[in-house]
Design an enzyme around this catalytic site. Sequence first.
Site, PDB file in Angstrom:
ATOM      1  N   THR A 181       0.821  -1.207   0.000  1.00  0.00           N
ATOM      2  CA  THR A 181       0.000   0.000   0.000  1.00  0.00           C
ATOM      3  C   THR A 181       0.861   1.265   0.000  1.00  0.00           C
ATOM      4  O   THR A 181       0.525   2.265  -0.632  1.00  0.00           O
ATOM      5  CB  THR A 181      -0.897   0.001   1.265  1.00  0.00           C
ATOM      6  OG1 THR A 181      -1.624  -1.226   1.302  1.00  0.00           O
ATOM      7  CG2 THR A 181      -1.872   1.160   1.255  1.00  0.00           C
ATOM      8  N   HIS A 219       1.816   2.197  -3.428  1.00  0.00           N
ATOM      9  CA  HIS A 219       0.730   2.864  -4.155  1.00  0.00           C
ATOM     10  C   HIS A 219       0.664   4.342  -3.761  1.00  0.00           C
ATOM     11  O   HIS A 219       0.449   5.210  -4.596  1.00  0.00           O
ATOM     12  CB  HIS A 219      -0.618   2.204  -3.838  1.00  0.00           C
ATOM     13  CG  HIS A 219      -0.739   0.810  -4.356  1.00  0.00           C
ATOM     14  ND1 HIS A 219      -0.718   0.516  -5.688  1.00  0.00           N
ATOM     15  CD2 HIS A 219      -0.877  -0.389  -3.719  1.00  0.00           C
ATOM     16  CE1 HIS A 219      -0.844  -0.799  -5.856  1.00  0.00           C
ATOM     17  NE2 HIS A 219      -0.932  -1.375  -4.678  1.00  0.00           N
TER      18      HIS A 219
END
Lengths: 350, 350, 350, 350
Positions: free
Chosen positions: A36, A39
């Site tokens: 994550t 990202h």
Amino acid sequence: MKPGPGPGLQMQEIPVPEPQRGEVLLQVKATSICGTDLHIRNWDPWAADHVRAPLVVGHEMCGVVVAHGPGVSEPPVGTLVSVESHVVCNRCAWCRTGSGHLCPATRILGVQRDGVFAEYVTVPAENAWPDPPDMPLSVASLQENFGNAVHTASVPDVAGRKVLVTGCGPVGIMAIAAARAFGSRSVFASDPSRYRRDMAAAMGATLTIDPHAEDLVETVMTATEGEGVDVLIEMSGAPNAAADGFRALKAGGEAALLGLFSKPVTFDLDDHVIFKGATVHGIVGRRLWDTWYKMRGLLRSRAVDLAPVITHRMPLDDFEAAFALMASGECGKVVMFPDPDDADGPLTQG
Amino acid sequence: MKPGPGPGLQMQEIPVPEPQRGEVLLQVKATSICGTDLHIRNWDPWAADHVRAPLVVGHEMCGVVVAHGPGVSEPPVGTLVSVESHVVCNRCAWCRTGSGHLCPATRILGVQRDGVFAEYVTVPAENAWPDPPDMPLSVASLQENFGNAVHTASVPDVAGRKVLVTGCGPVGIMAIAAARAFGSRSVFASDPSRYRRDMAAAMGATLTIDPHAEDLVETVMTATEGEGVDVLIEMSGAPNAAADGFRALKAGGEAALLGLFSKPVTFDLDDHVIFKGATVHGIVGRRLWDTWYKMRGLLRSRAVDLAPVITHRMPLDDFEAAFALMASGECGKVVMFPDPDDADGPLTQG
Amino acid sequence: MKPGPGPGLQMQEIPVPEPQRGEVLLQVKATSICGTDLHIRNWDPWAADHVRAPLVVGHEMCGVVVAHGPGVSEPPVGTLVSVESHVVCNRCAWCRTGSGHLCPATRILGVQRDGVFAEYVTVPAENAWPDPPDMPLSVASLQENFGNAVHTASVPDVAGRKVLVTGCGPVGIMAIAAARAFGSRSVFASDPSRYRRDMAAAMGATLTIDPHAEDLVETVMTATEGEGVDVLIEMSGAPNAAADGFRALKAGGEAALLGLFSKPVTFDLDDHVIFKGATVHGIVGRRLWDTWYKMRGLLRSRAVDLAPVITHRMPLDDFEAAFALMASGECGKVVMFPDPDDADGPLTQG
Amino acid sequence: MKPGPGPGLQMQEIPVPEPQRGEVLLQVKATSICGTDLHIRNWDPWAADHVRAPLVVGHEMCGVVVAHGPGVSEPPVGTLVSVESHVVCNRCAWCRTGSGHLCPATRILGVQRDGVFAEYVTVPAENAWPDPPDMPLSVASLQENFGNAVHTASVPDVAGRKVLVTGCGPVGIMAIAAARAFGSRSVFASDPSRYRRDMAAAMGATLTIDPHAEDLVETVMTATEGEGVDVLIEMSGAPNAAADGFRALKAGGEAALLGLFSKPVTFDLDDHVIFKGATVHGIVGRRLWDTWYKMRGLLRSRAVDLAPVITHRMPLDDFEAAFALMASGECGKVVMFPDPDDADGPLTQG
């Protein structure tokens, strides 16, 4: 931290935060990078939608309690703690029925509130999970992420059963270890990367499969005398891997899905789910706090050893190099230390 | 065999039985003694009530298929098989809903129909469970009894949890191994016999307790930081052990009861079950055939090694010595071989 | 209130309590009497052990929020609420894993902290459960007690199944209604009192049994074609009733036990639990907060109508007469109103 | 019957079949049409793949036992029976662990072996389910299909919960009735056909939704105070309906899928399953024989009344008209009688 919308991260000096009522102030001792975080650094559409910059990012960590906000007495100052990154409301129907991991008001550290790639962070006292003082810092940092793996492996019934794990990134290989610890008879693991297949084997996979070099379904069917596996743990988020995983699942089997596909996919509900009488479990986060108790058991009893998962240790100041390493895929977990003297193993050169 | 009502057993020549429709004829290769067989030999009140003599006794065995009755084609002649001793009707509501182990018309080998302390026996084809040809005969003979242990350990959720086993006879120690294989974090085992506590440790108990020398409840509470165990597996049939086991069970825990108490006992339903919010599972037999599939998984994956359980091998002709040994309690499982040349280990002198 | 140790209760003027942090102050609108309150009034051994006098007693109520302690904003002032009487710690392993009803630090209103037979009471905000403004006050007062019944009926699987309820006091008859609402095919109800059997029938029992006039086991076996019931709900706390209940339970059935026996009893674990392969659930309190959501569903959908359970309405000042009525057993629930003008039905003369 | 590959069906004289070992010969009294029969008549790709013509088609029926094959004694000659259309092997791992509905060797009446649109049919004795002699023939014929609905409604936990049924064909509306009988608090039902929505309301739906005229998700969210339903029962096989159904499902909810989509569909596993922490159950057939026992309970207790589902009764000779009616969608179940005098209600003109 992420200073504003757009790609990239930078190191900044900001004031030490003040713990509010019910919160503790933690000094970060170790922090690890999650997919994550990549990202968010890259500012992909999901990140642009969900992240409110400026924001300190990062959500996997361990640290030491250094101050209590009003109304807090536990855990005591000085305690080593791991952190649950999901801050929940404790008032909705989900929180009030043991499903806090589904709280619609969840605010995630490093996504919706300031995170842990920092020297200090505040979290609700209940999110600070006490660790034994002798737990290696890199393992303690990993617990939040290990929790995803333990949650996934504990929802289907794996005891005495055959399991297929599609996708051998860090969560995948930790799920392999958890499935073995929960009694699965054999764990097949597939990933196109040799580096990751080797890690899978080190974490207890009984057979590793390169889906680019051999037919995943055929290999599993041969190894199971045509029956298929009892349980599919899908960690890849790759539509082809998921489809092959379901093909290799026996009728009446269970699938646990954690890997995100990032968009709607073409999926054969008839053959993969309905005719098969399969049960499919969507897995999000960790159960609050059942998964944490399960982890405690697995780690204290040494049923799972997370050491092989931690392949790199770096100073937090070298975060750019650490992110580049994560992006390459040629690593397990990369743990960063705000104070490099805290590293519980040899540091990697950035 | 038991020639008629009354204590004792004797060896007799009887004709080789003829397999009926749906049955197979087995040549017995190895057979093991169960506590029930002792009751039958001694002709205690339970035996006098349930056993119809004359009868060949014994119900744990492995053997080779030597003939098929009409309508049978599987397993092929020559296959090594273990035997499920419960012959069920396949027509009642229990048999038709996956609960054949509760069939009220069950006829048990060696209790209600001719058993396996013999050279030949007939059983329904479905009761003959194919084994790998290289499985040691003594292990193959043990599967029926191991099934009790696996059934017991698979009903409560032991994965990642703390378990207490009260009573370390053969089924108890096999349940310890099964609980470990199903992922239990720690297994406490109590038995007044040092011989049995040593076997418990060899099968994976993480802490053994002599309830005559120390306070079982206190020891468990100390070892669990005052919380108690998540799961109680009661194998002793001793009221005091069971009561202490329930005292050591945490609120909301699960208990699985297999040991028989032989008569009504004084039991504190309020404190042990109701206030505790406990779930208590009565365990009988093995699940047909779910437990057998689970056993296959545990044995093939080597998650459980039954070798330490088998402490003595003897010729079937020495059955009197074998029963005397069982009665002494200073043994694990005693396996008898109709043909001593079949023994898969050194024979014990009778 | 109970002014000090010893039998009896008396009405006293005390100051309106101040809501602490996280608490709300409630004005009591209706309050009902539970069996526990009788024990406390009579000062039996259990009460002498558990109750710290001086104490305001009573734990079933509804009321209106009149003030918030610090940090509280919900439910808004003016909201009609029912009250969960168990005040839990929210920090122990039970509270943190959805099993707050088993919290070892539970403090019960009217037992370990001031209760609800009063004009005002303070409770944690989370214990004040908002009701629709048009819910009859007597029904709202009953929810805490109805929760015991709903919890009991929701643990075993009753949908499409046959159920026996032994003991038709208020909780028993509410459990009958809950079991019917959860889909049970037929509910047999036994109680020696004709008054209570009539209430059982009014709440949905399909067959009522007087265990003094007929053989409970035989009656149930005849009505179930010799199979027995799938589920036993034991509400009597009477050893004979419980034993007969287990005899009438089919092999593989489930029993849920709520009625307290007050002391250890002689119980046949072999026949009632082990050979039967039964599952026995100890039931305590209500699930926090799952049971409350289930109740909301049952009441809003009108799947359960509690009106027949409420047989008497009295002014709180007539508490002596109300307790005498409860002690007689010739009543359902007795609801008392601090302000008699709030009564939602005709008042009974004391 | 289907005389050979290709569209259409025709009536033919064939010999009365002979019951083999373990089989019974049944005289068909009533038989109903299923969607599958339409596919077979139309010879769509699925039918061309799965059906081996020449074949007698049809699989829903009731009839009377007229002869026993060798080895059969139950059910007695003269018994009214409903028929389970799945003939399973009783030897595979699925059959041996209570999951016979997933047997890979299943042969379905009217698909892989001669079916029931005939005067006589043979089936294994275990597939002939005895009915009370006074059960209406049209209801008895419907049980196989009702079983799909009961199976679907019994897998998720509907007791006290809110349910959405997407698709109100015959199985959908029977699932509505089953969900209500199993205690669901409210059942929302969606279908674009007014005829079917009216049937849904008659079978117990608490709110019907026309998805072409209003926004399904919005309507459900409004009716559930923004929470969504606890359970989705998807019966339509329409991708849009399924997607909306998942959108209307609350986080942590359960979905049971029975409607076939006929080809892979675009599906949002992330949002519908993973982030939602949903559990998805593929439903095929009926549980052997658990679902049949559940049905018996629902019908005997009158918790479900199937009468409104049966909208048309016709002579078997009018099968062309009956199929045309089914194809129109303006009907519930169409029951055909080989002997029109057996009709348990007014016959429809073909």
